[in-house]
Design an enzyme around this catalytic site. Sequence first.
Site, mmCIF file in Angstrom:
data_model
loop_
_atom_site.group_PDB
_atom_site.id
_atom_site.type_symbol
_atom_site.label_atom_id
_atom_site.label_comp_id
_atom_site.label_asym_id
_atom_site.label_seq_id
_atom_site.Cartn_x
_atom_site.Cartn_y
_atom_site.Cartn_z
ATOM 1 N N LYS A 209 0.790 -1.286 0.218
ATOM 2 C CA LYS A 209 -0.026 -0.024 -0.047
ATOM 3 C C LYS A 209 0.740 1.172 0.062
ATOM 4 C CE LYS A 209 -4.369 -1.991 1.199
ATOM 5 N NZ LYS A 209 -5.325 -2.084 2.443
ATOM 6 N N ARG A 248 -3.410 -10.108 5.058
ATOM 7 C CA ARG A 248 -3.827 -10.323 3.657
ATOM 8 C C ARG A 248 -2.698 -9.484 2.896
ATOM 9 N NH1 ARG A 248 -6.016 -6.802 -0.036
ATOM 10 N NH2 ARG A 248 -7.609 -7.744 -1.342
HETATM 11 C C1 8Y7 Z 1 -8.148 -4.506 1.691
HETATM 12 C C2 8Y7 Z 1 -9.123 -5.549 1.478
HETATM 13 C C3 8Y7 Z 1 -8.177 -4.348 -0.275
HETATM 14 C C4 8Y7 Z 1 -7.785 -4.503 3.189
HETATM 15 C C5 8Y7 Z 1 -9.437 -6.066 3.680
HETATM 16 C C6 8Y7 Z 1 -5.126 -3.519 -1.789
HETATM 17 C C7 8Y7 Z 1 -9.959 -6.074 -0.630
HETATM 18 C C8 8Y7 Z 1 -6.593 -2.771 -1.928
HETATM 19 N N1 8Y7 Z 1 -7.446 -4.034 0.784
HETATM 20 N N2 8Y7 Z 1 -9.622 -6.225 2.306
HETATM 21 N N3 8Y7 Z 1 -9.122 -5.214 0.276
HETATM 22 N N4 8Y7 Z 1 -8.509 -5.427 4.267
HETATM 23 N N5 8Y7 Z 1 -10.281 -6.965 4.422
HETATM 24 O O1 8Y7 Z 1 -4.298 -2.846 -1.799
HETATM 25 O O2 8Y7 Z 1 -6.951 -3.653 3.989
HETATM 26 O O3 8Y7 Z 1 -5.226 -4.784 -1.728
HETATM 27 S S1 8Y7 Z 1 -8.059 -3.678 -2.024
#
Ligand code: 8Y7
Length: 266
Positions: A209, A248
């Site tokens: 990020k 994640r």
């Molecule tokens: C997150 C996410 C994304 C996060 C959860 C990316 C779908 C942007 N970020 N879901 N999703 N937490 N739970 O950088 O921080 O992957 S999308």
Amino acid sequence: MAVLNITPDSFSDGGQLFTQKEIDKDKVLHVVEAMIAQGANIIDLGGESTRPGATPITVQQELDRVIPVLELLSKRFDAIFSVDTSSPEVMLEADRAGAHLINDVRALRREGALDAAVETGLPVCLMHMQNDPKSMQHNPQYQDVVSDVINFLDRRKLQCIVSGIPGDQILLDPGFGFGKTLEHNLALFSGLTQLAEQNHPIVVGLSRKSMIGQLINTEVNDRLIGSVTMALLAAQKIFSVGGSVILRVHDVKETKQAIQIWQATH
Ligand code: 8Y7
């Protein structure tokens, strides 16, 4: 939790699973097999890019992207499949196609989403986001970002419980980068201990990020070490107060190695 973007336009790995405009199923199988072999327990499939300023897609487009891939993967692999969606139709179809978890960056606020999630009986991850992906990075503001985010998640959690989702099926996520400045993100990072004290598993998404880019002045293709370091620090913070954490990440192998070293020396 490994990120699997079924999108031609995600900021960190956009389009890598596509040949022309078609999803390349052999490539998907190959990538997911590797993620599982490298130690991923959960695969998070998303069909809608939520990067800042992303253009929304239709529900039909999202269904067409996600459901066939989910069917394929859930038949082939014995992993936990999470569906990254805010659309009630996708939640219901994903449940039929073998999903085990709903990961909603809008915390089930879209019309019909909460009812759909209840109907599936699946666990849910509620993430905090200020405004929507189109406008979220336009001057985000908080009174106190940590308590604002915790209060938001607490309200959404109570809504879920009232609607019939058991409390122990609810995961919480502060939503790093979703309507937050660097200062907000850093405050939330420190506040992970407070969030973990809510006694729900915490999902942490920091991988590649922009806050990492801002801290070490690197482009998205040079954020591996920063991402792994932040994931490890986040996990340590949450563990220090007896919480549990789901990381994640895009880079499964490297994150897993860092966690293994920590576990072996802890
Ligand atoms: C997150 C996410 C994304 C996060 C959860 C990316 C779908 C942007 N970020 N879901 N999703 N937490 N739970 O950088 O921080 O992957 S999308």
